[in-house]
Design a protein around this motif. Structure first.
Motif, PDB file in Angstrom:
ATOM      1  N   LEU A 228       0.819  -1.213   0.000  1.00  0.00           N
ATOM      2  CA  LEU A 228       0.000   0.000   0.000  1.00  0.00           C
ATOM      3  C   LEU A 228       0.854   1.264   0.000  1.00  0.00           C
ATOM      4  O   LEU A 228       1.879   1.340   0.679  1.00  0.00           O
ATOM      5  CB  LEU A 228      -0.920   0.014   1.218  1.00  0.00           C
ATOM      6  N   LEU A 229       0.416   2.235  -0.771  1.00  0.00           N
ATOM      7  CA  LEU A 229       1.020   3.557  -0.803  1.00  0.00           C
ATOM      8  C   LEU A 229      -0.054   4.557  -1.219  1.00  0.00           C
ATOM      9  O   LEU A 229      -1.191   4.184  -1.454  1.00  0.00           O
ATOM     10  CB  LEU A 229       2.239   3.591  -1.739  1.00  0.00           C
ATOM     11  N   ARG A 230       0.293   5.812  -1.237  1.00  0.00           N
ATOM     12  CA  ARG A 230      -0.679   6.839  -1.638  1.00  0.00           C
ATOM     13  C   ARG A 230      -0.393   7.288  -3.054  1.00  0.00           C
ATOM     14  O   ARG A 230       0.731   7.644  -3.384  1.00  0.00           O
ATOM     15  CB  ARG A 230      -0.620   8.045  -0.712  1.00  0.00           C
ATOM     16  N   VAL A 231      -1.443   7.307  -3.859  1.00  0.00           N
ATOM     17  CA  VAL A 231      -1.347   7.766  -5.239  1.00  0.00           C
ATOM     18  C   VAL A 231      -2.267   8.963  -5.381  1.00  0.00           C
ATOM     19  O   VAL A 231      -3.485   8.833  -5.239  1.00  0.00           O
ATOM     20  CB  VAL A 231      -1.762   6.650  -6.220  1.00  0.00           C
ATOM     21  N   ASP A 232      -1.687  10.105  -5.581  1.00  0.00           N
ATOM     22  CA  ASP A 232      -2.457  11.353  -5.643  1.00  0.00           C
ATOM     23  C   ASP A 232      -3.406  11.459  -4.452  1.00  0.00           C
ATOM     24  O   ASP A 232      -4.570  11.851  -4.589  1.00  0.00           O
ATOM     25  CB  ASP A 232      -3.205  11.452  -6.976  1.00  0.00           C
ATOM     26  N   GLY A 233      -2.909  11.064  -3.287  1.00  0.00           N
ATOM     27  CA  GLY A 233      -3.660  11.209  -2.047  1.00  0.00           C
ATOM     28  C   GLY A 233      -4.582  10.057  -1.701  1.00  0.00           C
ATOM     29  O   GLY A 233      -5.200  10.059  -0.641  1.00  0.00           O
ATOM     30  N   VAL A 234      -4.683   9.061  -2.561  1.00  0.00           N
ATOM     31  CA  VAL A 234      -5.587   7.932  -2.338  1.00  0.00           C
ATOM     32  C   VAL A 234      -4.760   6.668  -2.104  1.00  0.00           C
ATOM     33  O   VAL A 234      -3.808   6.402  -2.833  1.00  0.00           O
ATOM     34  CB  VAL A 234      -6.514   7.731  -3.560  1.00  0.00           C
TER      35      VAL A 234
ATOM     36  N   GLY B 275       2.903  11.656 -14.389  1.00  0.00           N
ATOM     37  CA  GLY B 275       2.580  12.744 -13.479  1.00  0.00           C
ATOM     38  C   GLY B 275       1.986  12.345 -12.149  1.00  0.00           C
ATOM     39  O   GLY B 275       1.764  13.208 -11.291  1.00  0.00           O
ATOM     40  N   MET B 276       1.725  11.056 -11.927  1.00  0.00           N
ATOM     41  CA  MET B 276       1.199  10.621 -10.633  1.00  0.00           C
ATOM     42  C   MET B 276       2.139  11.062  -9.521  1.00  0.00           C
ATOM     43  O   MET B 276       3.350  11.050  -9.687  1.00  0.00           O
ATOM     44  CB  MET B 276       1.117   9.091 -10.570  1.00  0.00           C
ATOM     45  N   ARG B 277       1.557  11.381  -8.370  1.00  0.00           N
ATOM     46  CA  ARG B 277       2.344  11.702  -7.167  1.00  0.00           C
ATOM     47  C   ARG B 277       2.171  10.528  -6.218  1.00  0.00           C
ATOM     48  O   ARG B 277       1.083  10.321  -5.675  1.00  0.00           O
ATOM     49  CB  ARG B 277       1.850  12.973  -6.508  1.00  0.00           C
ATOM     50  N   VAL B 278       3.230   9.762  -6.047  1.00  0.00           N
ATOM     51  CA  VAL B 278       3.172   8.536  -5.246  1.00  0.00           C
ATOM     52  C   VAL B 278       4.031   8.733  -3.997  1.00  0.00           C
ATOM     53  O   VAL B 278       5.169   9.194  -4.088  1.00  0.00           O
ATOM     54  CB  VAL B 278       3.675   7.328  -6.064  1.00  0.00           C
ATOM     55  N   GLU B 279       3.435   8.386  -2.842  1.00  0.00           N
ATOM     56  CA  GLU B 279       4.112   8.594  -1.569  1.00  0.00           C
ATOM     57  C   GLU B 279       3.943   7.390  -0.661  1.00  0.00           C
ATOM     58  O   GLU B 279       2.969   6.636  -0.798  1.00  0.00           O
ATOM     59  CB  GLU B 279       3.493   9.791  -0.819  1.00  0.00           C
ATOM     60  N   ALA B 280       4.855   7.270   0.300  1.00  0.00           N
ATOM     61  CA  ALA B 280       4.679   6.277   1.357  1.00  0.00           C
ATOM     62  C   ALA B 280       3.497   6.690   2.220  1.00  0.00           C
ATOM     63  O   ALA B 280       3.179   7.869   2.332  1.00  0.00           O
ATOM     64  CB  ALA B 280       5.947   6.198   2.203  1.00  0.00           C
ATOM     65  N   LEU B 281       2.854   5.713   2.844  1.00  0.00           N
ATOM     66  CA  LEU B 281       1.697   6.019   3.679  1.00  0.00           C
ATOM     67  C   LEU B 281       2.044   6.944   4.840  1.00  0.00           C
ATOM     68  O   LEU B 281       1.294   7.847   5.168  1.00  0.00           O
ATOM     69  CB  LEU B 281       1.101   4.731   4.251  1.00  0.00           C
ATOM     70  N   GLU B 282       3.199   6.700   5.476  1.00  0.00           N
ATOM     71  CA  GLU B 282       3.515   7.464   6.692  1.00  0.00           C
ATOM     72  C   GLU B 282       3.961   8.887   6.402  1.00  0.00           C
ATOM     73  O   GLU B 282       4.151   9.667   7.322  1.00  0.00           O
ATOM     74  CB  GLU B 282       4.587   6.755   7.521  1.00  0.00           C
ATOM     75  N   ASP B 283       4.100   9.224   5.144  1.00  0.00           N
ATOM     76  CA  ASP B 283       4.599  10.545   4.794  1.00  0.00           C
ATOM     77  C   ASP B 283       3.530  11.624   4.928  1.00  0.00           C
ATOM     78  O   ASP B 283       3.815  12.797   4.883  1.00  0.00           O
ATOM     79  CB  ASP B 283       5.137  10.543   3.354  1.00  0.00           C
TER      80      ASP B 283
END
Ligand code: FES
Length: 84
Positions: free
Chosen positions: A55-61, A73-81
């Motif tokens: 699991l991670l966040r893709v454009d906030g989801v 252009g997707m913004r992908v982040e770790a959950l804890e970020d």
């Protein structure tokens, strides 16, 4: 860098058409995706969307990296970020 890219924690990651986020991150040498909300390290495991280990966040989801197709252009982040 050529081709299409998305952003992983602010860094551009190249991907091939049809590639999942997990595959593109793996190709870039990124094998763990940070910590989940329980403090467990997220990573590629089952590859079919069943285990929820990636699991991670893709454009906030929240999404599964293994079954989410990379798009430019997707913004992908770790959950804890995220701190909300
Ligand atoms: S690796 Fe199991 S859901 Fe993505």
């Amino acid at each position: 860098m050529t081709g299409q890219t998305f952003y992983w924690m602010g860094t551009r990651i190249s991907f091939r058409a049809g590639e999942s986020l997990a595959a593109a991150l793996e190709a870039a040498g990124i094998r763990t995706f940070g910590l989940d909300t329980l403090g467990q390290e997220t990573r590629y495991f089952c590859g079919i969307g069943a285990c929820q280990c990636c699991l991670l966040r893709v454009d906030g989801v929240v999404r599964e990296a293994c079954i989410t197709q990379a798009r430019a252009g997707m913004r992908v982040e770790a959950l804890e970020d995220r701190h909300d």
